[in-house]
Design a protein around this motif. Sequence first.
Motif, PDB file in Angstrom:
ATOM      1  N   ALA A  74      -0.014  -2.834 -14.430  1.00 27.89           N
ATOM      2  CA  ALA A  74      -1.465  -3.008 -14.504  1.00 27.89           C
ATOM      3  C   ALA A  74      -1.975  -3.875 -13.355  1.00 27.89           C
ATOM      4  CB  ALA A  74      -1.839  -3.630 -15.850  1.00 27.89           C
ATOM      5  N   LYS A  75      -1.210  -4.914 -12.994  1.00 29.15           N
ATOM      6  CA  LYS A  75      -1.599  -5.780 -11.868  1.00 29.15           C
ATOM      7  C   LYS A  75      -1.645  -4.972 -10.570  1.00 29.15           C
ATOM      8  CE  LYS A  75      -2.048  -9.711 -11.165  1.00 29.15           C
ATOM      9  NZ  LYS A  75      -3.273 -10.523 -10.907  1.00 29.15           N
ATOM     10  N   ALA A  76      -0.636  -4.091 -10.366  1.00 30.32           N
ATOM     11  CA  ALA A  76      -0.581  -3.278  -9.147  1.00 30.32           C
ATOM     12  C   ALA A  76      -1.780  -2.339  -9.079  1.00 30.32           C
ATOM     13  CB  ALA A  76       0.728  -2.498  -9.105  1.00 30.32           C
ATOM     14  N   LEU A  77      -2.130  -1.718 -10.206  1.00 32.57           N
ATOM     15  CA  LEU A  77      -3.278  -0.815 -10.222  1.00 32.57           C
ATOM     16  C   LEU A  77      -4.575  -1.572  -9.949  1.00 32.57           C
ATOM     17  CD1 LEU A  77      -2.319   1.435 -13.281  1.00 32.57           C
ATOM     18  CD2 LEU A  77      -2.262   2.064 -10.850  1.00 32.57           C
ATOM     19  N   GLU A  78      -4.620  -2.812 -10.406  1.00 32.60           N
ATOM     20  CA  GLU A  78      -5.793  -3.651 -10.167  1.00 32.60           C
ATOM     21  C   GLU A  78      -5.926  -4.000  -8.681  1.00 32.60           C
ATOM     22  OE1 GLU A  78      -5.956  -8.066 -11.195  1.00 32.60           O
ATOM     23  OE2 GLU A  78      -6.987  -7.166 -12.922  1.00 32.60           O
ATOM     24  N   LEU A  79      -4.805  -4.132  -8.010  1.00 33.98           N
ATOM     25  CA  LEU A  79      -4.791  -4.486  -6.590  1.00 33.98           C
ATOM     26  C   LEU A  79      -5.074  -3.306  -5.669  1.00 33.98           C
ATOM     27  CD1 LEU A  79      -1.594  -6.751  -6.464  1.00 33.98           C
ATOM     28  CD2 LEU A  79      -3.946  -7.512  -6.120  1.00 33.98           C
ATOM     29  N   LEU A  80      -4.837  -2.084  -6.142  1.00 32.29           N
ATOM     30  CA  LEU A  80      -4.820  -0.916  -5.262  1.00 32.29           C
ATOM     31  C   LEU A  80      -6.123  -0.720  -4.499  1.00 32.29           C
ATOM     32  CD1 LEU A  80      -3.293   1.467  -4.178  1.00 32.29           C
ATOM     33  CD2 LEU A  80      -4.002   2.805  -6.169  1.00 32.29           C
ATOM     34  N   ASP A  81      -7.273  -0.669  -5.184  1.00 28.17           N
ATOM     35  CA  ASP A  81      -8.544  -0.391  -4.510  1.00 28.17           C
ATOM     36  C   ASP A  81      -8.947  -1.482  -3.520  1.00 28.17           C
ATOM     37  OD1 ASP A  81      -8.838   2.098  -5.573  1.00 28.17           O
ATOM     38  OD2 ASP A  81     -10.174   1.479  -7.195  1.00 28.17           O
ATOM     39  N   PRO A  82      -8.952  -2.758  -3.939  1.00 25.19           N
ATOM     40  CA  PRO A  82      -9.319  -3.795  -2.953  1.00 25.19           C
ATOM     41  C   PRO A  82      -8.341  -3.869  -1.785  1.00 25.19           C
ATOM     42  CG  PRO A  82      -8.597  -4.794  -5.013  1.00 25.19           C
ATOM     43  CD  PRO A  82      -8.765  -3.342  -5.282  1.00 25.19           C
ATOM     44  N   LEU A  83      -7.056  -3.582  -2.044  1.00 25.80           N
ATOM     45  CA  LEU A  83      -6.063  -3.597  -0.979  1.00 25.80           C
ATOM     46  C   LEU A  83      -6.369  -2.507   0.050  1.00 25.80           C
ATOM     47  CD1 LEU A  83      -3.342  -4.558   0.216  1.00 25.80           C
ATOM     48  CD2 LEU A  83      -2.218  -2.906  -1.287  1.00 25.80           C
ATOM     49  N   ARG A  84      -6.622  -1.301  -0.429  1.00 24.80           N
ATOM     50  CA  ARG A  84      -6.941  -0.197   0.488  1.00 24.80           C
ATOM     51  C   ARG A  84      -8.218  -0.476   1.274  1.00 24.80           C
ATOM     52  NH1 ARG A  84      -5.533   5.100  -3.278  1.00 24.80           N
ATOM     53  NH2 ARG A  84      -3.358   5.307  -2.609  1.00 24.80           N
ATOM     54  N   THR A 129      12.299   4.833  -1.235  1.00 23.68           N
ATOM     55  CA  THR A 129      12.809   5.637  -0.114  1.00 23.68           C
ATOM     56  C   THR A 129      11.669   6.304   0.641  1.00 23.68           C
ATOM     57  OG1 THR A 129      14.864   6.051  -1.306  1.00 23.68           O
ATOM     58  CG2 THR A 129      14.343   7.519   0.531  1.00 23.68           C
ATOM     59  N   LYS A 130      10.716   6.915  -0.108  1.00 25.22           N
ATOM     60  CA  LYS A 130       9.587   7.566   0.539  1.00 25.22           C
ATOM     61  C   LYS A 130       8.689   6.547   1.269  1.00 25.22           C
ATOM     62  CE  LYS A 130       9.321  11.542  -2.589  1.00 25.22           C
ATOM     63  NZ  LYS A 130       8.501  12.251  -3.600  1.00 25.22           N
ATOM     64  N   ALA A 131       8.522   5.383   0.676  1.00 20.44           N
ATOM     65  CA  ALA A 131       7.721   4.341   1.325  1.00 20.44           C
ATOM     66  C   ALA A 131       8.389   3.882   2.613  1.00 20.44           C
ATOM     67  CB  ALA A 131       7.510   3.168   0.378  1.00 20.44           C
ATOM     68  N   ALA A 132       9.724   3.777   2.563  1.00 21.86           N
ATOM     69  CA  ALA A 132      10.464   3.379   3.765  1.00 21.86           C
ATOM     70  C   ALA A 132      10.293   4.407   4.878  1.00 21.86           C
ATOM     71  CB  ALA A 132      11.940   3.190   3.428  1.00 21.86           C
ATOM     72  N   ASN A 133      10.370   5.693   4.533  1.00 22.57           N
ATOM     73  CA  ASN A 133      10.170   6.744   5.532  1.00 22.57           C
ATOM     74  C   ASN A 133       8.755   6.691   6.115  1.00 22.57           C
ATOM     75  OD1 ASN A 133      12.773   7.717   5.175  1.00 22.57           O
ATOM     76  ND2 ASN A 133      12.167   9.202   3.597  1.00 22.57           N
ATOM     77  N   ARG A 134       7.794   6.440   5.264  1.00 16.50           N
ATOM     78  CA  ARG A 134       6.392   6.375   5.705  1.00 16.50           C
ATOM     79  C   ARG A 134       6.171   5.208   6.669  1.00 16.50           C
ATOM     80  NH1 ARG A 134       1.278   6.563   1.505  1.00 16.50           N
ATOM     81  NH2 ARG A 134      -0.349   5.791   2.895  1.00 16.50           N
ATOM     82  N   MET A 138       8.943   5.277  -9.460  1.00 16.96           N
ATOM     83  CA  MET A 138       8.550   3.993 -10.030  1.00 16.96           C
ATOM     84  C   MET A 138       7.123   4.090 -10.553  1.00 16.96           C
ATOM     85  SD  MET A 138      10.130   1.496  -7.067  1.00 16.96           S
ATOM     86  CE  MET A 138      10.512   0.115  -8.133  1.00 16.96           C
ATOM     87  N   THR A 139       6.788   3.250 -11.511  1.00 17.04           N
ATOM     88  CA  THR A 139       5.457   3.234 -12.110  1.00 17.04           C
ATOM     89  C   THR A 139       4.779   1.910 -11.797  1.00 17.04           C
ATOM     90  OG1 THR A 139       6.167   4.674 -13.920  1.00 17.04           O
ATOM     91  CG2 THR A 139       4.167   3.362 -14.263  1.00 17.04           C
ATOM     92  N   PRO A 140       3.535   1.943 -11.294  1.00 14.63           N
ATOM     93  CA  PRO A 140       2.837   0.684 -11.002  1.00 14.63           C
ATOM     94  C   PRO A 140       2.439  -0.039 -12.288  1.00 14.63           C
ATOM     95  CG  PRO A 140       1.396   2.558 -10.591  1.00 14.63           C
ATOM     96  CD  PRO A 140       2.756   3.119 -10.893  1.00 14.63           C
ATOM     97  N   GLU A 195       0.836  -1.197   0.000  1.00 16.09           N
ATOM     98  CA  GLU A 195       0.000   0.000   0.000  1.00 16.09           C
ATOM     99  C   GLU A 195       0.874   1.252   0.000  1.00 16.09           C
ATOM    100  OE1 GLU A 195      -3.693   1.804   2.639  1.00 16.09           O
ATOM    101  OE2 GLU A 195      -1.918   1.011   3.660  1.00 16.09           O
ATOM    102  N   ALA A 196       1.900   1.268   0.836  1.00 12.07           N
ATOM    103  CA  ALA A 196       2.793   2.434   0.917  1.00 12.07           C
ATOM    104  C   ALA A 196       3.566   2.621  -0.383  1.00 12.07           C
ATOM    105  CB  ALA A 196       3.750   2.270   2.094  1.00 12.07           C
ATOM    106  N   LEU A 197       4.029   1.533  -0.983  1.00 10.57           N
ATOM    107  CA  LEU A 197       4.771   1.629  -2.242  1.00 10.57           C
ATOM    108  C   LEU A 197       3.893   2.160  -3.367  1.00 10.57           C
ATOM    109  CD1 LEU A 197       6.822  -1.693  -2.025  1.00 10.57           C
ATOM    110  CD2 LEU A 197       7.803   0.610  -2.211  1.00 10.57           C
ATOM    111  N   LEU A 198       2.646   1.691  -3.426  1.00  8.45           N
ATOM    112  CA  LEU A 198       1.751   2.146  -4.482  1.00  8.45           C
ATOM    113  C   LEU A 198       1.359   3.610  -4.278  1.00  8.45           C
ATOM    114  CD1 LEU A 198      -0.563  -0.980  -4.889  1.00  8.45           C
ATOM    115  CD2 LEU A 198       1.311  -0.242  -6.369  1.00  8.45           C
ATOM    116  N   ALA A 199       1.283   4.034  -3.010  1.00  6.33           N
ATOM    117  CA  ALA A 199       0.946   5.427  -2.732  1.00  6.33           C
ATOM    118  C   ALA A 199       2.117   6.357  -3.032  1.00  6.33           C
ATOM    119  CB  ALA A 199       0.519   5.580  -1.272  1.00  6.33           C
ATOM    120  N   GLU A 200       3.327   5.951  -2.665  1.00  5.54           N
ATOM    121  CA  GLU A 200       4.509   6.814  -2.808  1.00  5.54           C
ATOM    122  C   GLU A 200       5.216   6.643  -4.148  1.00  5.54           C
ATOM    123  OE1 GLU A 200       5.134   9.090  -0.760  1.00  5.54           O
ATOM    124  OE2 GLU A 200       4.024   8.516   1.041  1.00  5.54           O
ATOM    125  N   GLN A 201       5.110   5.415  -4.714  1.00  8.27           N
ATOM    126  CA  GLN A 201       5.800   5.079  -5.969  1.00  8.27           C
ATOM    127  C   GLN A 201       7.284   5.423  -5.880  1.00  8.27           C
ATOM    128  OE1 GLN A 201       3.689   6.505  -9.469  1.00  8.27           O
ATOM    129  NE2 GLN A 201       1.717   5.844  -8.662  1.00  8.27           N
TER     130      GLN A 201
END
Length: 295
Positions: free
Chosen positions: A59-69, A19-24, A55-57, A10-16
Amino acid sequence: MDLNLLVTLEALLAEQNVTKAANRLHLSQPAVSAQLSRLRDLFDDPLLIPAQRGMTPTAKALELLDPLRHALDQVRATLAEHRHFDPGNAKLTVAIACTDYLQAVVARPLVVALRKQAPGVRIALRHLDPPQLEAQMVRGDVDLALMTPEHGPGSLRARRLFDERYVLIGRKRHPGLRRGLTVEEFARLDHVIVSLRGGDFTTPVDDGLAALGYQRNVALSAASFLIVPEIVSHSNFVALVPERLVRDRRDELKIVECPFPVPGFTVSMLWHERNHGHSGQRWVRETVMEVTGSL
């Protein structure tokens, strides 16, 4: 599967950005990179691919984003609800085991108080069965018991609510009931006693009387305290009953002290460890304390 990986995703998909995901997440960059590698193996997909900026998500990652959240938000909401109980909006059923006397003295004002503060909290009153109580609580059939603590399992948590004493009651114009009654006069009256087992015509009070050289006439053995005030108010019977049961019936009953010492009893609230940390159950227990404190 390590569910913490989904929080990382979730953090990786939000921050892309690793480093930012790690800080979060308050993790090191290598730790997040290692978790991303595990996520790629788990979903058999790169999920995030290097881009000019971050980084760019996929298609699979974008498909996962809503149900994951959605799934993670549900988990967070559940945890928050159990930490921060909102009585006005809560939906909860609490099973309380107690005697009929405590249903009248405690459960009745408790239900009224809960209805005002927490309309979604329902109370299921159950008959108190001390030998089965621990098993009932382990199964979740009973959440809370109101009783004398010495009759409860020692493994349960307990909190004292109040001390109760007995008073002698009769009808308002009873010819033989008066203040300053002697023990001999007490013994000559026609008595109603309560036998929770049913059918007994003696109680520990009779042992106390016998020690003083007296025997009383027990005319009626009732199975419940609740019916006793009604019986004595329409007869020449008298009865020893818990004081809180008749405090609001002085207009129809004469209430006097027993002429010799009669031991009272303590009422406590008992619950199982399985319910100890539940915020809703804890709030109900605190409400019980408030209600009994005002009796």
